[in-house]
Write a protein that holds these residues in place. Structure first.
Motif, PDB file in Angstrom:
ATOM      1  N   LEU A  44       9.910  84.789 100.117  1.00 58.02           N
ATOM      2  CA  LEU A  44       9.006  84.868 101.262  1.00 58.02           C
ATOM      3  C   LEU A  44       9.598  85.732 102.361  1.00 58.02           C
ATOM      4  N   ASN A  45      10.898  85.609 102.575  1.00 58.71           N
ATOM      5  CA  ASN A  45      11.573  86.443 103.561  1.00 58.71           C
ATOM      6  C   ASN A  45      11.486  87.918 103.177  1.00 58.71           C
ATOM      7  N   MET A  46      11.676  88.221 101.909  1.00 57.04           N
ATOM      8  CA  MET A  46      11.588  89.612 101.448  1.00 57.04           C
ATOM      9  C   MET A  46      10.167  90.145 101.594  1.00 57.04           C
ATOM     10  N   ILE A  47       9.176  89.326 101.296  1.00 58.12           N
ATOM     11  CA  ILE A  47       7.783  89.756 101.412  1.00 58.12           C
ATOM     12  C   ILE A  47       7.418  90.007 102.868  1.00 58.12           C
ATOM     13  N   THR A  96       7.573  96.414 107.218  1.00 63.03           N
ATOM     14  CA  THR A  96       7.842  97.825 106.966  1.00 63.03           C
ATOM     15  C   THR A  96       6.538  98.599 106.764  1.00 63.03           C
ATOM     16  N   ILE A  97       5.614  98.035 106.023  1.00 63.58           N
ATOM     17  CA  ILE A  97       4.321  98.691 105.807  1.00 63.58           C
ATOM     18  C   ILE A  97       3.551  98.810 107.111  1.00 63.58           C
ATOM     19  N   LYS A  98       3.619  97.761 107.923  1.00 63.88           N
ATOM     20  CA  LYS A  98       2.933  97.797 109.223  1.00 63.88           C
ATOM     21  C   LYS A  98       3.511  98.899 110.096  1.00 63.88           C
ATOM     22  N   LEU A 110       1.590 102.339 111.559  1.00 64.15           N
ATOM     23  CA  LEU A 110       1.419 102.440 113.008  1.00 64.15           C
ATOM     24  C   LEU A 110       1.963 103.758 113.544  1.00 64.15           C
ATOM     25  N   ILE A 111       2.899 104.349 112.814  1.00 63.27           N
ATOM     26  CA  ILE A 111       3.450 105.641 113.221  1.00 63.27           C
ATOM     27  C   ILE A 111       2.677 106.721 112.502  1.00 63.27           C
TER      28      ILE A 111
END
Length: 65
Positions: free
Chosen positions: A48-51, A57-59, A63-64
């Motif tokens: 869950l922490n990795m997900i 990271t995807i967010k 956003l950039i």
């Protein structure tokens, strides 16, 4: 690639299996089941922490512009 998480999961799995077998051999089947369940929960928390890191990271990626 970071292999430490794979080693952690494998270590938890081996430790859980050994503890469960020892507890089953001495007649503590209920506690062996609980120990196995705790091992599964710990691995799921690691995943869950990795997900959550993946989604963060995807967010940041989208956003950039």
């Amino acid at each position: 690639m970071d292999y430490s998480i794979i080693l952690k999961i494998a270590g938890i799995g081996i430790l859980t299996a050994v503890v469960a077998q020892i507890l089953k051999n001495i007649g503590k089947d209920e506690i062996a089941t609980i120990a196995t369940l705790v091992g599964v929960i710990v691995v799921l928390l690691l995943a869950l922490n990795m997900i959550s890191e993946l989604f963060e990271t995807i967010k940041q990626l989208f956003l950039i512009y």
